[in-house]
Write a protein that holds these residues in place. Structure first.
Motif, short mmCIF file in Angstrom:
data_model
loop_
_atom_site.label_atom_id
_atom_site.label_comp_id
_atom_site.label_asym_id
_atom_site.label_seq_id
_atom_site.Cartn_x
_atom_site.Cartn_y
_atom_site.Cartn_z
N HIS A 196 18.01 56.58 -23.73
CA HIS A 196 18.26 55.52 -24.71
C HIS A 196 18.81 54.28 -24.02
O HIS A 196 18.36 53.15 -24.24
N ARG A 197 19.77 54.51 -23.13
CA ARG A 197 20.39 53.39 -22.40
C ARG A 197 19.39 52.74 -21.46
O ARG A 197 19.31 51.51 -21.36
N LEU A 198 18.60 53.55 -20.79
CA LEU A 198 17.60 53.03 -19.84
C LEU A 198 16.54 52.19 -20.57
O LEU A 198 16.20 51.07 -20.15
N VAL A 199 16.05 52.71 -21.68
CA VAL A 199 15.01 52.01 -22.43
C VAL A 199 15.55 50.68 -22.97
O VAL A 199 14.88 49.64 -22.92
N SER A 200 16.77 50.72 -23.47
CA SER A 200 17.40 49.51 -23.99
C SER A 200 17.53 48.44 -22.91
O SER A 200 17.20 47.26 -23.11
N THR A 201 17.97 48.87 -21.72
CA THR A 201 18.16 47.93 -20.63
C THR A 201 16.82 47.36 -20.16
O THR A 201 16.70 46.16 -19.87
N LEU A 202 15.81 48.23 -20.07
CA LEU A 202 14.49 47.76 -19.65
C LEU A 202 13.94 46.75 -20.66
O LEU A 202 13.35 45.73 -20.27
N ALA A 203 14.12 47.04 -21.94
CA ALA A 203 13.63 46.12 -22.97
C ALA A 203 14.29 44.75 -22.83
O ALA A 203 13.61 43.70 -22.84
N PHE A 204 15.60 44.78 -22.65
CA PHE A 204 16.33 43.53 -22.49
C PHE A 204 15.87 42.80 -21.22
O PHE A 204 15.63 41.59 -21.23
N GLY A 205 15.73 43.56 -20.12
CA GLY A 205 15.32 42.96 -18.85
C GLY A 205 13.93 42.32 -18.93
O GLY A 205 13.71 41.23 -18.41
N LEU A 206 13.00 43.01 -19.59
CA LEU A 206 11.65 42.46 -19.71
C LEU A 206 11.62 41.20 -20.57
O LEU A 206 10.78 40.33 -20.38
N SER A 207 12.55 41.13 -21.52
CA SER A 207 12.55 39.96 -22.40
C SER A 207 13.22 38.75 -21.74
O SER A 207 13.05 37.62 -22.20
N LEU A 208 13.96 39.00 -20.65
CA LEU A 208 14.71 37.89 -20.01
C LEU A 208 13.83 36.71 -19.61
O LEU A 208 14.14 35.55 -19.94
N PRO A 209 12.72 36.95 -18.87
CA PRO A 209 11.88 35.79 -18.49
C PRO A 209 11.33 35.04 -19.70
O PRO A 209 11.18 33.82 -19.65
#
Lengths: 177, 123
Positions: A87-100
């Protein structure tokens, strides 16, 4: 201020400040209109739409995992031990991908008010990231009411969906026409 | 600590650093707007020329009002898809996919006029 009040006010306040900061920056900053096209994509809009779509799928996955962990969906037995980490990993990846995507919106396009699609998209983007910050912080604050985090997660996912709907979906609908 | 937890920790660190970097870049990256000066005294004439060219060369595929058809919708999408006007000019000049190149059939001024029309004409 009681602990329970803090559990409510601190994350929501931080989220509101985040949304406000994004809005203030993008309103006061002169949009550069600059383009940067990633390899393999035709235009800025196409890579932004692709990243936003993957991020949205991950946000929805994150919400589903959160609901499974808290026993709101799925079988009655407890969620697997690895579920919270995923859950934490998926959340972080989602946020990271949205950054750019967010970066380009803020830096190159800026905030546009108004009651049209772009106006709603600007507002929704700020609200979505404020909600994300509030929800992420509320997971770390003790004494929160039960159901607050899943409710916040659902709000984040809906806000992200609405943000995607007013941008990437419009792009895909436009290019498919 | 499981491998998944370690991976989540690492990804959180990476995304955290990327977030801080992005915030710093928002305030430090060259933010001067591109020099676009479309509103010259002849701009209305440019749009009129662009309107005529659009009707003759583009409307068949993109629709009379840019609503789309055989080609993609243009109304309300051009500036979003091509924030840099040079990209749209290059597309019209060189073509892409089913879109034919107009370099041989339109002059540079005519391409600028039709591009200006798609970006700035009242919907």
């Amino acid at each position: 201020m009681s602990g329970r009040s803090t559990a409510f006010v601190a994350p929501i306040g931080a989220g509101a400040l985040t949304a406000l900061a994004l809005g203030v920056y993008s309103s006061s900053h002169d949009p550069t209109g600059r383009d940067f096209v990633l390899a393999g994509f035709e235009s800025t809009a196409s890579w932004k739409s692709a990243l936003a779509s993957i991020a949205l799928a991950l946000f929805v996955t994150q919400l589903s995992l959160g609901l499974r962990i808290t026993g709101r969906i799925g079988p009655r037995r407890p969620a697997p031990a690895w579920a919270p980490d995923l859950h934490r990993l998926v959340s972080t990846l989602a946020f990271g991908l949205s950054l750019p995507v967010v970066f380009h919106c803020l830096w190159a396009l800026g905030y546009e008010g108004g009651a049209d699609r772009v106006g709603f998209h600007s507002l929704l983007g700020c609200v979505a990231y404020g909600a994300y910050v509030a929800n992420a912080l509320s997971e770390r604050v003790g004494g929160r009411p039960p159901g607050a985090v899943p409710l916040g997660g659902a709000f984040v996912a809906i806000a992200m969906l609405a943000t995607w709907w007013t941008s990437a979906l419009v792009h895909y609908a436009g290019t498919a026409a | 600590m499981t491998r998944l937890a370690k991976l989540a920790d690492i990804v959180q660190w990476v995304v955290g650093v990327a977030t801080l970097t992005a915030v710093l870049m928002l305030f430090t990256l060259d933010g001067s707007p591109q020099e676009v000066e479309p509103f010259t005294s002849d701009f209305d004439q440019l749009l009129d020329d662009g309107r005529d060219i659009y009707a003759e060369r583009c409307a068949t595929c993109h629709g009379d009002t840019g609503q789309g058809g055989q080609g993609p919708r243009l109304a309300g999408t051009v500036v979003v898809n091509y924030p840099d006007v040079a990209d749209e000019i290059a597309l019209v000049t060189d073509g892409r996919g089913a879109m034919p190149p107009f370099a041989l059939t339109l002059s540079d001024d005519e391409i600028v006029a039709v591009v200006a029309f798609t970006r700035f004409a009242p919907s």
